[in-house]
Design a protein around this motif. Structure first.
Motif, PDB file in Angstrom:
ATOM      1  N   GLY A  14       0.817  -1.206   0.000  1.00 23.74           N
ATOM      2  CA  GLY A  14       0.000   0.000   0.000  1.00 23.74           C
ATOM      3  C   GLY A  14       0.851   1.257   0.000  1.00 23.74           C
ATOM      4  N   LEU A  15       1.919   1.261   0.797  1.00 23.24           N
ATOM      5  CA  LEU A  15       2.801   2.423   0.868  1.00 23.24           C
ATOM      6  C   LEU A  15       3.528   2.650  -0.455  1.00 23.24           C
ATOM      7  CD1 LEU A  15       4.299   1.767   4.417  1.00 23.24           C
ATOM      8  CD2 LEU A  15       2.656   3.539   3.791  1.00 23.24           C
ATOM      9  N   TRP A  16       3.993   1.564  -1.070  1.00 18.51           N
ATOM     10  CA  TRP A  16       4.703   1.725  -2.344  1.00 18.51           C
ATOM     11  C   TRP A  16       3.740   1.889  -3.522  1.00 18.51           C
ATOM     12  CZ3 TRP A  16       9.333  -2.178  -1.683  1.00 18.51           C
ATOM     13  CH2 TRP A  16      10.356  -1.520  -0.989  1.00 18.51           C
ATOM     14  N   GLY A  17       2.526   1.351  -3.408  1.00 12.69           N
ATOM     15  CA  GLY A  17       1.530   1.613  -4.441  1.00 12.69           C
ATOM     16  C   GLY A  17       1.199   3.090  -4.506  1.00 12.69           C
ATOM     17  N   GLY A  18       1.142   3.725  -3.337  1.00 13.70           N
ATOM     18  CA  GLY A  18       0.890   5.163  -3.295  1.00 13.70           C
ATOM     19  C   GLY A  18       2.010   5.977  -3.907  1.00 13.70           C
ATOM     20  N   SER A  19       3.229   5.423  -3.950  1.00 19.06           N
ATOM     21  CA  SER A  19       4.359   6.190  -4.491  1.00 19.06           C
ATOM     22  C   SER A  19       4.182   6.494  -5.972  1.00 19.06           C
ATOM     23  CB  SER A  19       5.673   5.427  -4.267  1.00 19.06           C
ATOM     24  OG  SER A  19       5.770   4.296  -5.117  1.00 19.06           O
ATOM     25  N   PHE A  20       3.533   5.592  -6.727  1.00 23.42           N
ATOM     26  CA  PHE A  20       3.293   5.859  -8.142  1.00 23.42           C
ATOM     27  C   PHE A  20       2.324   7.027  -8.315  1.00 23.42           C
ATOM     28  CE2 PHE A  20       5.073   1.635  -8.478  1.00 23.42           C
ATOM     29  CZ  PHE A  20       5.766   1.668  -9.676  1.00 23.42           C
ATOM     30  N   VAL A  21       1.338   7.114  -7.404  1.00 23.07           N
ATOM     31  CA  VAL A  21       0.393   8.233  -7.441  1.00 23.07           C
ATOM     32  C   VAL A  21       1.109   9.531  -7.077  1.00 23.07           C
ATOM     33  CG1 VAL A  21      -1.755   9.156  -6.481  1.00 23.07           C
ATOM     34  CG2 VAL A  21      -1.512   6.690  -6.849  1.00 23.07           C
ATOM     35  N   PHE A  22       1.877   9.499  -5.983  1.00 23.96           N
ATOM     36  CA  PHE A  22       2.611  10.692  -5.556  1.00 23.96           C
ATOM     37  C   PHE A  22       3.576  11.171  -6.642  1.00 23.96           C
ATOM     38  CE2 PHE A  22       2.135   8.943  -1.011  1.00 23.96           C
ATOM     39  CZ  PHE A  22       1.000   9.708  -0.787  1.00 23.96           C
TER      40      PHE A  22
END
Length: 297
Positions: A14-22
């Motif tokens: 979840g934390l690294w999935g959010g990195s693509f959005v950020f």
């Protein structure tokens, strides 16, 4: 893997999935090197402050700092720069598919360089099945972009290979007696020392326009969530479950990214998402091995 390992793996995805959005938000206003330098620099400050609160000091041993430096290059400097640059030329969906090749490289590298993470039929089959699930989930149409920006795609593949090497290399922190929190801090501090001077020389950040609130929030999310907190979990899983199991997280990152889209952006799940999720689940079950072993017994 224990239940705790699987739960930490899901949280990390979840934390690294959010990195693509950020990253997708930040690249609209900031150059790649500046984004990466801010990401690791702010994460270093956060983790250093956390160590101070916990009254834990960073080691001074040269061998440990050499390991911090090498891990920082493999786990931060090389892949972060390549992925951020790649996302300026190819779609995030294709970038995440290429990133999902990481477990495949990890299985091969761990087989060659370790004594206790050898290649097995269920591991290889699970990785292949899981990767197919990623393609189904994100959409096979995404692969239509293959070949149009070959250099950017090779950059994302090289990042996946670097992550795999970092996972196997990072096993030595346990042998050196370095705790996960300390390993995470030392790695991002070493990465900052390498990246900050380069970003200053290349991007000359004082000449850039002041970014908007969305970009500032995205960079803060990258640093605090997708880097500082993520790497504490990363080194905990690495110490308890090994490199091959740890880097299964890249199969779960697209699941998390799509889930965040549903929860945060109000997007809808299509049939392909559900089928892809089921296929990824089958792949993970094959790698875990317990369902197969139970059926055999």
């Amino acid at each position: 893997m224990s239940l705790a390992d699987w739960l930490m793996l899901l949280a990390l995805s979840g934390l690294w999935g959010g990195s693509f959005v950020f990253t997708g938000v930040a690249v609209k206003e900031l150059p790649p090197l500046t984004i990466v330098a801010l990401r690791v620099g702010l994460a270093a400050l956060i983790l250093a402050a956390a160590l101070r609160v916990l009254r834990v000091r960073l080691p001074v041993d040269r061998q440990i700092w050499a390991t911090f430096l090498a891990a920082g290059v493999l786990n931060n400097v090389v892949p972060f720069c390549l992925i951020v640059w790649g996302q300026t030329h190819i779609a995030s969906g294709l970038a995440s598919i290429l990133n999902a090749t990481t477990p495949f490289w990890t299985v091969l590298i761990a087989h060659a360089l370790t004594d206790d993470e050898k290649l097995s039929g269920n591991r290889l089959a699970g990785v292949v099945i899981g990767f197919l699930g990623v393609i189904v989930m994100i959409g096979p149409a995404t692969l239509a972009g293959l070949g149009t920006d070959v250099v950017a795609q090779l950059a994302c593949l090289a990042a996946a290979l670097s992550y795999a090497l970092a996972g196997v290399y990072g096993r030595r922190f346990k042998r050196l007696g370095v705790a996960p929190m300390t390993a995470a801090t030392g790695q991002v501090v070493a990465s900052t020392l390498l990246l900050a001077p380069i970003a200053i020389m290349v991007d000359r950040p004082w000449t850039l326009d002041l970014p908007g609130a969305a970009t500032i929030g995205a960079v803060a999310g990258l640093a605090a969530l997708s880097t500082a907190l993520a790497y504490v979990l990363y080194f905990r899983i690495l110490a308890s479950a090994g490199a091959t199991n740890l880097l299964l997280v890249t199969l779960l990152i697209p699941v998390s990214a799509i889930g965040l889209g549903v929860l945060v952006l109000g997007e809808r799940l299509g049939p392909g998402h559900l089928v892809g999720l089921a296929v990824i689940g089958v792949g993970l079950a094959a790698i875990d091995g317990r369902l197969v072993a139970g059926r055999t017994r």
